[in-house]
Scaffold this motif. Structure first.
Motif, PDB file in Angstrom:
ATOM      1  N   LYS A  53      36.146  39.277  36.457  1.00 27.66           N
ATOM      2  CA  LYS A  53      35.203  38.750  35.175  1.00 27.66           C
ATOM      3  C   LYS A  53      36.459  39.412  33.954  1.00 27.66           C
ATOM      4  CE  LYS A  53      30.697  38.167  35.481  1.00 27.66           C
ATOM      5  NZ  LYS A  53      30.009  36.990  34.376  1.00 27.66           N
ATOM      6  N   ARG A  55      39.445  39.392  34.384  1.00 28.29           N
ATOM      7  CA  ARG A  55      40.973  37.698  33.725  1.00 28.29           C
ATOM      8  C   ARG A  55      40.782  36.752  32.980  1.00 28.29           C
ATOM      9  NH1 ARG A  55      43.086  37.306  39.903  1.00 28.29           N
ATOM     10  NH2 ARG A  55      41.727  34.808  38.922  1.00 28.29           N
ATOM     11  N   HIS A  56      39.207  36.228  33.506  1.00 29.99           N
ATOM     12  CA  HIS A  56      38.467  34.789  32.600  1.00 29.99           C
ATOM     13  C   HIS A  56      38.327  35.248  31.147  1.00 29.99           C
ATOM     14  CE1 HIS A  56      38.874  33.263  36.135  1.00 29.99           C
ATOM     15  NE2 HIS A  56      38.264  33.428  37.200  1.00 29.99           N
ATOM     16  N   VAL A  57      37.403  36.598  31.381  1.00 28.08           N
ATOM     17  CA  VAL A  57      36.572  37.078  30.084  1.00 28.08           C
ATOM     18  C   VAL A  57      37.535  38.651  29.146  1.00 28.08           C
ATOM     19  CG1 VAL A  57      35.122  37.041  28.733  1.00 28.08           C
ATOM     20  CG2 VAL A  57      35.601  36.086  30.978  1.00 28.08           C
TER      21      VAL A  57
END
Lengths: 286, 330
Positions: A53, A55-57
């Motif tokens: 999470k 990394r993605h957000v």
């Protein structure tokens, strides 16, 4: 096997494409469950999810540190001189406190995350899997502790740039961070319970801050309680948040006593003992 | 065909679930043979989802018993979970993660380690034509892609029973056909499928057997053909030239044929179960004699919609969204 007979493959594929179907399903292997993994392994998968999470957000980090950074700058430069003689002296007092506040405030986000997962039906999937039922929460905790470390590290970094000096050096700072993680672990349970009880993430946040604002402000995080009226001072002195801030100051300046550390840990230990079984009960009942 | 325990995927007896004063499921028996597609059909609030959730161990039953793939849902929920998968009404995916990450997470939870988890995730993505979107966050997926990924997520390990709660609600017609195709393929591969739907056409198209549920009770069960036969040999459809005569015509038909008359929402159309052609003929003659101008009439096999009406006395609401919030959001 039928793939070898090349002749009908082409029209067949077109046919299926026209149907809007997924031509590969028929070819999908039948898979039996592998050996069931242990609870630890389950928990680590949820921890891995928390890391993904980040990394993605990455913008969630912004939420986590913006408020403490603003508090640090505002209090140090606007009130610092008035409160402690000079901004530098105030920062020396304030920084360990704002670390506690950061961790406590950030626990709210794990409750929000949980509430979101429930709302999206993600937990329905988790609960139909043959996994350790507490694994999702253990994973949530892993993510939380990571968040606390990152946010704490950033605030400490800014403090160091502004002139804060931990007198207890590296060891004291490491111990202080260990204490911070214990605080975060204890507080996390409160908001996991809230996340389980409250339907929407926004309500979790509103409720969370409604509880946390008075408790953190009526503490010794920002100011020495000596000038407060007696009734308030007696609350501030037993407020677990004050006890935590006192211990953290002690650890970072190298003056912490065992009793200070013990008092600071009462809150997290009691919360864990009370809230963890409550979480289990609420989760099974849901 | 005997329904002994060994060839039943699901065997439920007297399942009950209450929420406060509301009895969502009021004593349902269900026998689902292994390898079949079984549809639970009913309007919103009939108790379909609650029934499914009890069988999938998500909601405890207040009364009654059930076994899924031979395991008791109350006594051995973990064993039930090891042999089922459920795709809920709303995509149960982590929107922040990529499609591949979602599948890898589930593969790891099932016990695939390292490379094996990645291989399984990629196989599923390829099979569901999602390889191109493997590295996209799920929040950027279309509705059809989400639904495919959600079903893929239920197949990380091939389940004995796959529960699908309203698998095509909210999908456009082409995505819906895609999901149907997929469900048929899964059933062919030996997976037992229990799906809920409020679309009569869907149950008719897919399911070998259909249970009709209303107000928490099973009001009928059988093949689509059996259910249609239960309403009588046929249904008389009458179109009127003058819509203002609708009520009068409906009353007359009801009196003549002794069955409830269903009014089409568009207006001047009525349908009513008719015992046989002679009765239908007499009813039409009576309409014309009473001065009703009939534009068109025909006698046909009943649709499931009419079956549902005959069984419950109310039309099956099919195309309306579940709640106003959703309607506002879309």
């Amino acid at each position: 096997m039928s793939d070898i007979t090349a002749a009908p493959a082409e029209p067949l594929r077109k046919d299926r494409a026209a149907l809007g179907g997924a031509p590969g399903i028929a070819a999908l292997r039948h898979i039996a469950p592998p050996a069931p993994p242990g609870p630890m392994s389950n928990a680590l998968v949820f921890g891995w999810r928390a890391i993904l999470k980040f990394r993605h957000v990455p913008e969630q980090l912004f939420d986590l540190v913006m408020t403490p950074i603003m508090f640090t700058l505002l209090f140090t430069f606007v009130f610092g001189g008035a409160l402690a003689g000079s901004p530098g002296e105030y920062l020396q007092f304030f920084l360990p406190g704002i670390l506690v506040q950061t961790v406590v405030f950030n626990s709210v986000y794990s409750g929000m995350g949980l509430s979101t997962d429930f709302q999206k039906g993600l937990f329905d999937r988790f609960r139909t899997l043959p996994i350790w039922s507490l694994a999702p929460f253990a994973g949530l905790m892993v993510g939380d502790l990571l968040r606390h470390l990152i946010a704490g590290g950033i605030i400490l970094g800014i403090g160091l740039i502004l002139g804060y000096r931990p007198e207890a050096g590296v060891i004291g700072t490491l111990l202080a961070f260990a204490m911070l993680l214990s605080i975060g672990f204890g507080m996390g349970w409160v908001f996991i319970v809230l996340g389980l009880l409250v339907r929407t993430p926004m309500t979790v946040m509103t409720l969370g801050f409604t509880i946390l604002f008075p408790v953190t402000f009526a503490s010794n995080i920002m100011v020495d309680p000596a000038t407060m009226p007696g009734w308030l001072r007696s609350f501030v002195e037993v407020n677990p948040i004050s006890l935590m801030a006192t211990a953290l100051r002690g650890l970072m300046s190298g003056t912490a006593s065992l009793s200070q550390i013990g008092l600071a840990l009462i809150g997290p230990v009691v919360l864990t003992l009370v809230m963890a079984p409550l979480v289990l009960w609420l989760y099974r009942r849901r | 065909m005997t329904n002994d325990a060994s060839n039943l995927a699901i065997c439920a007896r007297g399942l009950v679930r209450r929420f406060g004063d509301l009895t969502a499921v009021a004593g349902i028996d269900l026998d689902v043979r292994r390898g079949m597609i079984f549809a639970v059909l009913g309007p919103n609030g009939a108790g379909k989802t609650t029934l499914l959730r009890m069988l999938a161990t998500l909601t405890a039953a207040d009364d009654g018993t059930a076994t899924v793939m031979g395991h008791d849902i109350a006594a051995a929920p973990q064993k039930v979970r090891a042999s089922i998968a459920m795709t809920g009404q709303f995509a149960s995916l982590d929107e922040d993660l990529t499609g591949r990450d979602n599948l890898m997470m589930l593969a790891r939870l099932w016990g695939f380690r390292g490379r094996a988890a990645r291989i399984r995730a990629d196989e599923l993505l390829a099979a569901f034509e999602l390889s191109g979107a493997a590295r996209k966050q799920v929040k950027d997926y279309s509705g059809g892609m989400r639904r495919r990924l959600d079903i893929a997520a239920s197949l990380v390990v091939t389940p004995g029973v796959l529960f699908l709660d309203e698998p095509t609600t909210g999908l456009d017609p082409s995505a819906r056909k895609g999901v149907w195709h997929l469900i048929r393929q899964l059933a062919e591969s030996g997976v037992t499928i229990l799906l809920t739907t409020q679309y009569l056409e869907e149950a008719d198209q897919l399911a070998e057997r259909i249970a009709v549920i209303d107000h928490g009770r099973k009001i009928a069960e059988g093949t689509s053909r059996e259910l249609k036969a239960a309403t009588g040999s046929g249904v008389l459809h009458v179109s009127l030239a003058d819509q203002s005569q609708l009520e009068a015509a409906a009353e007359l038909l009801a009196a003549r044929l002794g069955s409830a008359v269903q009014r089409s929402p568009e207006g001047a159309e009525l349908s009513v179960p008719a015992g046989n052609a002679a009765d239908a003929n007499a009813a039409i003659a009576a309409l014309i004699a009473a001065g009703v101008s009939v534009a068109d009439f025909r006698l046909g096999a009943p649709s499931l919609d009419e079956v549902f009406f005959a069984l419950t006395g109310q039309p099956a609401t099919s195309e309306t969204p579940q709640n106003p919030e959703e309607a506002a959001a879309s």
